[in-house]
Write a protein that holds these residues in place. Sequence first.
Motif, PDB file in Angstrom:
ATOM      1  N   GLU A  58      18.906  37.595   5.862  1.00 59.01           N
ATOM      2  CA  GLU A  58      18.556  36.988   4.576  1.00 59.01           C
ATOM      3  C   GLU A  58      18.919  35.510   4.509  1.00 59.01           C
ATOM      4  O   GLU A  58      18.111  34.690   4.062  1.00 59.01           O
ATOM      5  N   VAL A  59      20.119  35.149   4.957  1.00 61.13           N
ATOM      6  CA  VAL A  59      20.537  33.747   4.868  1.00 61.13           C
ATOM      7  C   VAL A  59      19.786  32.891   5.893  1.00 61.13           C
ATOM      8  O   VAL A  59      19.166  31.887   5.541  1.00 61.13           O
ATOM      9  N   VAL A  60      19.835  33.292   7.151  1.00 64.45           N
ATOM     10  CA  VAL A  60      19.174  32.506   8.195  1.00 64.45           C
ATOM     11  C   VAL A  60      17.660  32.538   8.009  1.00 64.45           C
ATOM     12  O   VAL A  60      16.992  31.504   8.118  1.00 64.45           O
ATOM     13  N   GLY A  61      17.122  33.715   7.710  1.00 66.03           N
ATOM     14  CA  GLY A  61      15.686  33.815   7.466  1.00 66.03           C
ATOM     15  C   GLY A  61      15.246  32.935   6.310  1.00 66.03           C
ATOM     16  O   GLY A  61      14.205  32.267   6.390  1.00 66.03           O
ATOM     17  N   GLY A  62      16.026  32.918   5.237  1.00 64.43           N
ATOM     18  CA  GLY A  62      15.698  32.066   4.092  1.00 64.43           C
ATOM     19  C   GLY A  62      15.686  30.587   4.452  1.00 64.43           C
ATOM     20  O   GLY A  62      14.790  29.842   4.048  1.00 64.43           O
ATOM     21  N   ILE A  63      16.676  30.179   5.230  1.00 63.28           N
ATOM     22  CA  ILE A  63      16.742  28.772   5.654  1.00 63.28           C
ATOM     23  C   ILE A  63      15.560  28.429   6.561  1.00 63.28           C
ATOM     24  O   ILE A  63      14.925  27.376   6.402  1.00 63.28           O
ATOM     25  N   LEU A  64      15.256  29.312   7.510  1.00 61.10           N
ATOM     26  CA  LEU A  64      14.123  29.054   8.410  1.00 61.10           C
ATOM     27  C   LEU A  64      12.800  28.986   7.653  1.00 61.10           C
ATOM     28  O   LEU A  64      11.915  28.194   7.998  1.00 61.10           O
ATOM     29  N   LEU A  65      12.664  29.797   6.613  1.00 63.14           N
ATOM     30  CA  LEU A  65      11.461  29.721   5.780  1.00 63.14           C
ATOM     31  C   LEU A  65      11.351  28.355   5.106  1.00 63.14           C
ATOM     32  O   LEU A  65      10.265  27.772   5.051  1.00 63.14           O
ATOM     33  N   VAL A  66      12.453  27.846   4.591  1.00 62.40           N
ATOM     34  CA  VAL A  66      12.436  26.559   3.896  1.00 62.40           C
ATOM     35  C   VAL A  66      12.017  25.437   4.843  1.00 62.40           C
ATOM     36  O   VAL A  66      11.158  24.619   4.507  1.00 62.40           O
TER      37      VAL A  66
END
Length: 142
Positions: A58-66
């Motif tokens: 959730e955290v890393v995936g969210g950052i990569l999406l941004v």
Amino acid sequence: MTRAVDSVFILIARLALSVLFLWSGVMKVLAYGAFVAYLHTKGVPFVQIAAPIATAVEVVGGILLVVGFLIRPLGLVMAVYTLATAVLGHDFWNVTDAALQHDMVIHFWKNVGLAGGFLLLCVTGAGGASIDAARAPRRPSL
């Protein structure tokens, strides 16, 4: 090649998808013990492995999406993750309270819809406003 307007919409889609995961991931970090306890109540197997993986996704995936990095493979990972959390975390078929069951049905299908959005990112890629686009080899113009 993506048109400029397409890139804007893809960026908006990436940001919209990231909000839920960044918020949820940060909440998991801040209340990690409660998250682990919740997973135990849901009967999730291998909680000591699943909890840090879920938090990182959730955290890393969210950052990569941004930032738009590795979006095609990330889209597939996030689609699988959201479907898994739908089944494990929103198991409405095991809920007897009508109001809670209704809530779980909504969350289950929300996750299915999110998975669809992530699968679209697998196809479209990150768009022009992304690290992926900046790293892509350029074709020489004639």
